[in-house]
Scaffold this active site. Structure first.
Site, PDB file in Angstrom:
ATOM      1  N   LYS A  92       0.987  -1.157   0.188  1.00 29.90           N
ATOM      2  CA  LYS A  92       0.094   0.122  -0.164  1.00 29.90           C
ATOM      3  C   LYS A  92       0.872   1.247   0.021  1.00 29.90           C
ATOM      4  CE  LYS A  92       0.829   1.252   4.381  1.00 29.90           C
ATOM      5  NZ  LYS A  92       1.747   2.372   4.762  1.00 29.90           N
TER       6      LYS A  92
ATOM      7  N   VAL B  71      11.424  -4.252   2.676  1.00 29.14           N
ATOM      8  CA  VAL B  71      11.028  -4.190   3.922  1.00 29.14           C
ATOM      9  C   VAL B  71      11.150  -2.909   4.573  1.00 29.14           C
ATOM     10  CG1 VAL B  71      11.926  -5.520   5.904  1.00 29.14           C
ATOM     11  CG2 VAL B  71      11.606  -6.451   3.800  1.00 29.14           C
ATOM     12  N   ALA B  72      10.434  -2.660   5.549  1.00 34.11           N
ATOM     13  CA  ALA B  72      10.486  -1.323   6.312  1.00 34.11           C
ATOM     14  C   ALA B  72      10.683  -0.155   5.615  1.00 34.11           C
ATOM     15  CB  ALA B  72      11.885  -1.617   7.546  1.00 34.11           C
ATOM     16  N   ALA B  73       9.918   0.095   4.670  1.00 32.63           N
ATOM     17  CA  ALA B  73       9.938   1.042   3.616  1.00 32.63           C
ATOM     18  C   ALA B  73       8.910   1.934   3.858  1.00 32.63           C
ATOM     19  CB  ALA B  73      10.132   0.530   2.210  1.00 32.63           C
TER      20      ALA B  73
ATOM     21  N   GLY C 238       4.709  -6.044   5.922  1.00 32.19           N
ATOM     22  CA  GLY C 238       4.445  -7.116   7.479  1.00 32.19           C
ATOM     23  C   GLY C 238       2.925  -7.092   7.571  1.00 32.19           C
ATOM     24  N   SER C 239       2.206  -6.067   7.490  1.00 30.44           N
ATOM     25  CA  SER C 239       0.841  -6.012   7.757  1.00 30.44           C
ATOM     26  C   SER C 239      -0.063  -6.837   6.739  1.00 30.44           C
ATOM     27  CB  SER C 239       0.284  -4.595   7.913  1.00 30.44           C
ATOM     28  OG  SER C 239       0.914  -3.936   8.917  1.00 30.44           O
ATOM     29  N   SER C 240       0.387  -6.514   5.390  1.00 33.30           N
ATOM     30  CA  SER C 240      -0.305  -7.474   4.167  1.00 33.30           C
ATOM     31  C   SER C 240      -0.175  -8.861   4.311  1.00 33.30           C
ATOM     32  CB  SER C 240       0.273  -6.711   2.970  1.00 33.30           C
ATOM     33  OG  SER C 240      -0.026  -7.335   1.995  1.00 33.30           O
TER      34      SER C 240
ATOM     35  N   ASP D 298      -2.597  -1.515  10.574  1.00 34.86           N
ATOM     36  CA  ASP D 298      -2.458  -1.423   9.129  1.00 34.86           C
ATOM     37  C   ASP D 298      -3.353  -2.723   8.435  1.00 34.86           C
ATOM     38  OD1 ASP D 298      -1.658   1.113   9.031  1.00 34.86           O
ATOM     39  OD2 ASP D 298       0.356   0.630   8.072  1.00 34.86           O
TER      40      ASP D 298
HETATM   41  P1  ATP Z   1       5.258  -0.627   9.566  1.00 35.24           P
HETATM   42  O1  ATP Z   1       4.101  -1.410   9.414  1.00 35.24           O
HETATM   43  O2  ATP Z   1       5.996  -0.760  10.674  1.00 35.24           O
HETATM   44  O3  ATP Z   1       4.839   0.943   9.046  1.00 35.24           O
HETATM   45  P2  ATP Z   1       6.621  -1.089   6.925  1.00 35.24           P
HETATM   46  O4  ATP Z   1       5.294  -1.152   6.304  1.00 35.24           O
HETATM   47  O5  ATP Z   1       7.358   0.239   6.963  1.00 35.24           O
HETATM   48  O6  ATP Z   1       6.358  -1.046   8.449  1.00 35.24           O
HETATM   49  P3  ATP Z   1       7.309  -3.818   7.008  1.00 35.24           P
HETATM   50  O7  ATP Z   1       7.865  -4.419   5.766  1.00 35.24           O
HETATM   51  O8  ATP Z   1       6.191  -4.186   7.470  1.00 35.24           O
HETATM   52  O9  ATP Z   1       7.540  -2.317   6.838  1.00 35.24           O
HETATM   53  O10 ATP Z   1       8.431  -4.005   8.005  1.00 35.24           O
HETATM   54  C1  ATP Z   1       8.684  -3.488   9.264  1.00 35.24           C
HETATM   55  C2  ATP Z   1       9.711  -4.384  10.285  1.00 35.24           C
HETATM   56  O11 ATP Z   1       8.673  -5.496  10.559  1.00 35.24           O
HETATM   57  C3  ATP Z   1      10.715  -4.945   9.574  1.00 35.24           C
HETATM   58  O12 ATP Z   1      11.844  -4.336   9.855  1.00 35.24           O
HETATM   59  C4  ATP Z   1      10.742  -6.600  10.095  1.00 35.24           C
HETATM   60  O13 ATP Z   1      11.591  -6.703  11.198  1.00 35.24           O
HETATM   61  C5  ATP Z   1       9.326  -6.706  10.543  1.00 35.24           C
HETATM   62  N1  ATP Z   1       8.492  -7.706  10.095  1.00 35.24           N
HETATM   63  C6  ATP Z   1       7.515  -8.636  10.682  1.00 35.24           C
HETATM   64  N2  ATP Z   1       7.109  -9.436  10.059  1.00 35.24           N
HETATM   65  C7  ATP Z   1       7.399  -9.138   8.737  1.00 35.24           C
HETATM   66  C8  ATP Z   1       6.857  -9.551   7.384  1.00 35.24           C
HETATM   67  N3  ATP Z   1       5.922 -10.428   7.182  1.00 35.24           N
HETATM   68  N4  ATP Z   1       7.447  -8.762   6.420  1.00 35.24           N
HETATM   69  C9  ATP Z   1       8.685  -7.938   6.534  1.00 35.24           C
HETATM   70  N5  ATP Z   1       8.954  -7.316   7.647  1.00 35.24           N
HETATM   71  C10 ATP Z   1       8.285  -7.935   8.777  1.00 35.24           C
END
Ligand code: ATP
Length: 304
Positions: A11, A95-97, A102-104, A137
């Site tokens: 998203k 990741v973490a971008a 992770g939520s998805s 999210d």
């Molecule tokens: P946030 O939901 O915190 O805004 P984001 O969308 O920026 O996160 P994510 O890719 O969800 O980024 O990753 C945030 C952190 O969540 C990662 O650094 C990782 O340690 C952790 N994490 C937990 N589960 C997952 C997953 N299934 N995929 C990616 N990262 C995950």
């Protein structure tokens, strides 16, 4: 062995206003989520017992810290089933971008287990509250498309009227912690914004409206201060004809374009420039990535 494959989209936030800090530590926000077609694949396979995560992407935890693991755990607790599951995550979402990967994935596990374990008895409201327990999210990814998120982002209103568009999504290599961004936000400085209702209306049509006065993200000021290249990339996308904004807590920046060709041209230029951006080179963490994406009308859904 029974196997379910689930598409798990990313998203962006087209709009993110922070209203106040709540007593529970979260912030009261108004945000407009938009699903995009950068997606992971989450494959669920039956197992006698235990939850096992398989993911080859660096930075993705393989234990309980993985939101997909926690989603399976929460379902086992809810249903009292004596079963296990192997969860393979084919990761494409950076990741973490700020793209909600992770939520998805957590939403994808809920959707997939519903099918794999034939969970017909859980009511709709229960799925919503399990999703909320996993993260604010997560409920959005059960719906997808475009939605307004209120309170902590979990109270959703699906927005049905919108035109698809193309995006250049630039991911600077720096990882940003969402918790850090919210903690660093100075809410004492008020920002006057148009009413969210008007923003939703302005976003219904594309092209034709000037989205540069509509797209907004209050968290930009925090992330840009620490990572100036986020601002630089945004300005470059704007100079190349896009309307640009940081997504979520960043550092992903997207530029909106009406045509695929325009998004691709901007993407190619930025990709080349990333190599020579001093802050990016000095960070020593690699040069980042560029994706061309389109808006997506669904959420996490079983594809096989
Ligand atoms: P946030 O939901 O915190 O805004 P984001 O969308 O920026 O996160 P994510 O890719 O969800 O980024 O990753 C945030 C952190 O969540 C990662 O650094 C990782 O340690 C952790 N994490 C937990 N589960 C997952 C997953 N299934 N995929 C990616 N990262 C995950």
């Amino acid at each position: 062995m029974k196997e379910i494959k689930v598409l798990s989209p990313a998203k962006i936030n087209l709009f993110l206003k922070v209203l106040s800090k709540r007593k529970d530590g979260y912030h009261e926000i108004e945000t407009i989520f938009q699903a995009i077609d950068i997606h992971d694949e989450v494959i669920l396979r039956e197992r006698k017992k235990g939850i096992k995560i398989i993911c080859l992407k660096e930075g993705v935890p393989l234990g309980k810290e993985n939101l997909a693991y926690r989603a399976a755990e929460i379902i086992l607790k809810e249903t009292h089933l004596q079963r296990g599951v192997e969860i393979e995550i084919k990761k494409k979402i950076p990741v973490a971008a700020g793209l909600g990967g992770g939520s998805s994935n957590a939403a994808a596990v809920l959707v997939g287990l519903k099918e794999l374990w034939s969970l017909r008895n859980l009511r709709k409201e229960r799925w919503q509250s399990l999703a909320e327990e996993l993260g604010m999210d997560v409920p959005f990814f059960l719906k997808g498309g475009r939605a307004l998120g209120e309170r902590r982002g979990e109270e959703l209103t699906l927005l049905k009227e919108w035109q698809p568009f193309w995006l250049t999504v630039v991911i600077p290599a720096s990882k940003v912690s969402t918790a850090w961004v919210y903690q660093s936000l100075n809410l004492g400085l008020t920002r006057k914004r148009k009413q969210t209702k008007i923003i939703i209306d302005d976003l219904k049509t594309w092209p034709g409206k000037d989205w540069s006065s509509v797209l907004y993200n209050r968290l930009e000021e925090v992330t840009e201060k620490r990572y100036p290249h986020v601002k630089r990339i945004k300005e470059r996308l704007q100079a190349l004809g896009g309307i640009a904004l940081m997504s979520g807590s960043g550092p992903a920046v997207f530029g909106v374009f009406p045509e695929r060709r325009q998004a691709e041209e901007a993407g190619a230029i930025i990709e080349e420039e990333l190599d020579s951006t001093p802050e990016v080179r000095q960070s020593g963490v690699g040069k980042g990535e560029v994706y061309i994406a389109k808006t997506f009308s669904g959420g996490a859904r079983v594809i096989q």
